[in-house]
Design an enzyme around this catalytic site. Structure first.
Site, PDB file in Angstrom:
ATOM      1  N   ASP A   1      11.968 -13.888 -11.582  1.00 63.28           N
ATOM      2  CA  ASP A   1      12.937 -12.870 -11.180  1.00 63.28           C
ATOM      3  C   ASP A   1      12.852 -11.568 -11.977  1.00 63.28           C
ATOM      4  O   ASP A   1      13.862 -10.882 -12.183  1.00 63.28           O
ATOM      5  CB  ASP A   1      14.358 -13.437 -11.268  1.00 63.28           C
ATOM      6  CG  ASP A   1      14.640 -14.435 -10.163  1.00 63.28           C
ATOM      7  OD1 ASP A   1      14.270 -14.160  -9.013  1.00 63.28           O
ATOM      8  OD2 ASP A   1      15.220 -15.496 -10.456  1.00 63.28           O
TER       9      ASP A   1
ATOM     10  N   ASP B   1      12.942 -15.466  -2.032  1.00 67.87           N
ATOM     11  CA  ASP B   1      13.551 -14.415  -2.851  1.00 67.87           C
ATOM     12  C   ASP B   1      12.506 -13.543  -3.547  1.00 67.87           C
ATOM     13  O   ASP B   1      12.738 -12.358  -3.812  1.00 67.87           O
ATOM     14  CB  ASP B   1      14.457 -15.010  -3.935  1.00 67.87           C
ATOM     15  CG  ASP B   1      15.357 -16.125  -3.472  1.00 67.87           C
ATOM     16  OD1 ASP B   1      14.915 -16.946  -2.634  1.00 67.87           O
ATOM     17  OD2 ASP B   1      16.495 -16.221  -3.964  1.00 67.87           O
TER      18      ASP B   1
ATOM     19  N   GLY C   1       8.010 -27.358   3.312  1.00 70.16           N
ATOM     20  CA  GLY C   1       9.086 -26.408   3.102  1.00 70.16           C
ATOM     21  C   GLY C   1      10.397 -27.144   2.931  1.00 70.16           C
ATOM     22  O   GLY C   1      10.684 -28.102   3.665  1.00 70.16           O
TER      23      GLY C   1
ATOM     24  N   THR D   1      14.724 -26.609   1.219  1.00 68.53           N
ATOM     25  CA  THR D   1      15.723 -25.652   0.764  1.00 68.53           C
ATOM     26  C   THR D   1      16.161 -26.000  -0.642  1.00 68.53           C
ATOM     27  O   THR D   1      16.023 -27.137  -1.087  1.00 68.53           O
ATOM     28  CB  THR D   1      16.944 -25.626   1.694  1.00 68.53           C
ATOM     29  OG1 THR D   1      17.692 -24.431   1.449  1.00 68.53           O
ATOM     30  CG2 THR D   1      17.842 -26.838   1.495  1.00 68.53           C
TER      31      THR D   1
ATOM     32  N   ARG E   1      21.155 -15.824   3.119  1.00 66.00           N
ATOM     33  CA  ARG E   1      20.628 -14.862   2.148  1.00 66.00           C
ATOM     34  C   ARG E   1      19.098 -14.903   2.121  1.00 66.00           C
ATOM     35  O   ARG E   1      18.450 -13.871   1.960  1.00 66.00           O
ATOM     36  CB  ARG E   1      21.217 -15.111   0.761  1.00 66.00           C
ATOM     37  CG  ARG E   1      20.905 -13.994  -0.220  1.00 66.00           C
ATOM     38  CD  ARG E   1      21.891 -13.958  -1.366  1.00 66.00           C
ATOM     39  NE  ARG E   1      21.738 -15.021  -2.333  1.00 66.00           N
ATOM     40  CZ  ARG E   1      22.637 -15.985  -2.555  1.00 66.00           C
ATOM     41  NH1 ARG E   1      23.743 -16.051  -1.828  1.00 66.00           N
ATOM     42  NH2 ARG E   1      22.427 -16.907  -3.472  1.00 66.00           N
TER      43      ARG E   1
ATOM     44  N   TRP F   1      16.602 -11.843   2.554  1.00 65.59           N
ATOM     45  CA  TRP F   1      15.473 -11.497   1.669  1.00 65.59           C
ATOM     46  C   TRP F   1      14.212 -11.278   2.500  1.00 65.59           C
ATOM     47  O   TRP F   1      13.386 -10.408   2.185  1.00 65.59           O
ATOM     48  CB  TRP F   1      15.224 -12.610   0.657  1.00 65.59           C
ATOM     49  CG  TRP F   1      16.250 -12.863  -0.403  1.00 65.59           C
ATOM     50  CD1 TRP F   1      16.716 -14.089  -0.799  1.00 65.59           C
ATOM     51  CD2 TRP F   1      16.931 -11.911  -1.242  1.00 65.59           C
ATOM     52  NE1 TRP F   1      17.640 -13.955  -1.809  1.00 65.59           N
ATOM     53  CE2 TRP F   1      17.783 -12.635  -2.103  1.00 65.59           C
ATOM     54  CE3 TRP F   1      16.902 -10.517  -1.332  1.00 65.59           C
ATOM     55  CZ2 TRP F   1      18.597 -12.007  -3.047  1.00 65.59           C
ATOM     56  CZ3 TRP F   1      17.720  -9.895  -2.270  1.00 65.59           C
ATOM     57  CH2 TRP F   1      18.553 -10.626  -3.116  1.00 65.59           C
TER      58      TRP F   1
ATOM     59  N   SER G   1      26.071 -28.911  -0.089  1.00 63.64           N
ATOM     60  CA  SER G   1      26.041 -29.579   1.207  1.00 63.64           C
ATOM     61  C   SER G   1      25.542 -31.005   1.006  1.00 63.64           C
ATOM     62  O   SER G   1      25.049 -31.346  -0.083  1.00 63.64           O
ATOM     63  CB  SER G   1      25.101 -28.835   2.173  1.00 63.64           C
ATOM     64  OG  SER G   1      23.758 -29.259   2.016  1.00 63.64           O
TER      65      SER G   1
END
Length: 395
Positions: free
Chosen positions: A107, A167, A225, A227, A239, A243, A359
């Site tokens: 980041d 991101d 893939g 999450t 979000r 991105w 979740s």
């Protein structure tokens, strides 16, 4: 491109003129209300009961957004109080990267573009330039040849974190800037290689996006893939999709290629088509409304900035005019439903954000749910600056 009459955005008048000026005055007032408490300190990643308190040290991945908010407020007001606070914080970012405080992740762009690159672009501050270049060096050190990507988190090469995340598209501009500043194409080359990999694997056939994508550390072969912050592996985290919108627009700025433009159009159309009636997205696009699930206003602010970026790099085209119109309508929705209008209510900018939502299918705990968050505040102010000024991006 989705037609306006097909979208909930049709219900909003574009934010411009006196309305835009009022929103900017309100945003500057909110930033000013945080001084002097946050002049020599940072905001935490999200508010608690509407307030960022107490002040934070320069840690985590979000502190650059507060410094960026100071720079945006300075650009829109010319108030030297904002300038002085932002320049002090640039020194803190140099200290952070030199001492390697909480920088073992990807980041660097989120931290150093809206703080230190901004400082250098606006004032020529050599401290900002030095800090941002060190951050770019730190970021390229996370590039994995096997798989051709920048590893997001965790010890380099660790199998349980050998992955990229969507991101990171917003961290790549730091590398393109570093190449432009130094003449060393290594930074841009790594950014482009990561970008090609991300585009290939995070975009799904229905134009939604994966949040993260794993690779085999031994061979670099793509694995799956999943999450981290979305509702489930196959859903579209709001979000993350935002991105993708902004990241693809930035990719087109740097590469001017048909692939980036195609990706931008696809992820944007999915984003627009899944907005609920009031246009403030739920935190995941599995929920389109009505629902009791929390919203994430930051996703709309990020997407608006992406549309305004694409409008900026496509001047004089019909697409540019449409993108700007849609983004101004998004900002109108944010101003109406989410903008803080009274410092007694909150010392943030944008209500109804969600940092993370637990979740049954992810590994998150609830964090910053229905609160302001640092990036939502920043991108809301960036969108206002883009609408008002001939703005030179920090990204």
């Amino acid at each position: 491109m989705k037609k306006l009459e097909e979208l909930p955005l049709r219900n909003y008048v574009p934010l411009k003129g006196a309305g835009l000026d009022a929103a900017i005055r309100g945003g500057i007032r909110q930033t000013r209300s945080c001084l002097p408490e946050f002049a020599h300190a940072f905001k935490y990643s999200h508010s608690v009961n509407g307030f960022y308190t107490p002040p934070s040290e320069n840690v985590e991945w979000t502190t650059g957004f507060w410094t960026g908010e100071l720079w945006l407020s300075y650009e829109m007001s010319h108030d030297p109080t904002f300038l002085d606070a932002a320049q002090w914080q640039v020194g803190s970012f140099l200290d952070r990267i030199e001492r390697k405080i909480d920088v073992e992740h990807h980041d660097m762009g989120f931290l150093y573009s809206p703080s230190c690159v901004a400082s250098y672009k606006l004032t020529g501050n050599p401290v900002g330039r030095k800090a941002a270049l060190l951050a770019a060096d730190n970021l390229v050190s996370r590039f994995q040849e096997k798989g051709q990507f920048l590893q997001a988190w965790g010890p380099l090469g660790a199998k349980d974190n050998y992955r990229l995340i969507i991101d990171c598209l917003l961290n790549l501009p730091l590398l393109y800037w570093a190449s432009g500043e130094t003449g060393d194409e290594r930074y841009a080359g790594i950014a482009t290689r990561h970008l090609r990999t991300a585009i290939k694997y995070v975009l799904r056939s229905d134009d939604s996006t994966y949040h993260t994508y794993f690779f085999d550390p031994e061979t670099g072969v793509p694995v799956r893939g999943v999450t981290a912050q979305g509702y489930r592996d196959g859903s579209a985290w709001a979000r993350g999709q935002a991105w993708g919108v902004y990241g693809a627009a930035l990719a087109y700025r740097y590469l001017k290629d048909d692939e980036s433009l195609d990706v931008y159009t696809r992820v944007l159309d999915f984003f627009l088509a899944h907005l609920p009636e009031n246009c403030i997205p739920y935190w995941d696009f599995d929920f389109t409304g009505p629902s009791d699930e929390p919203r994430d206003s930051s996703a709309l602010a990020i997407a608006a900035c992406g549309m305004l970026e694409m409008a900026r790099v496509m001047p004089g085209t019909s697409g540019s005019e449409v993108y700007r119109d849609y983004a101004a309508r998004m900002c109108s929705a944010l101003w109406r439903h989410c903008a803080v209008t009274d410092p007694a209510v909150s010392n943030g900018q944008l209500l109804h954000g969600t940092y993370a939502r637990k979740s049954p299918y992810n590994t998150c705990n609830d964090r910053g749910v229905d609160e302001c968050n640092a990036w939502g505040d920043y991108y809301y102010m960036e969108a206002l600056a883009r609408l008002k000024l001939d703005w030179n991006p920090y990204w």
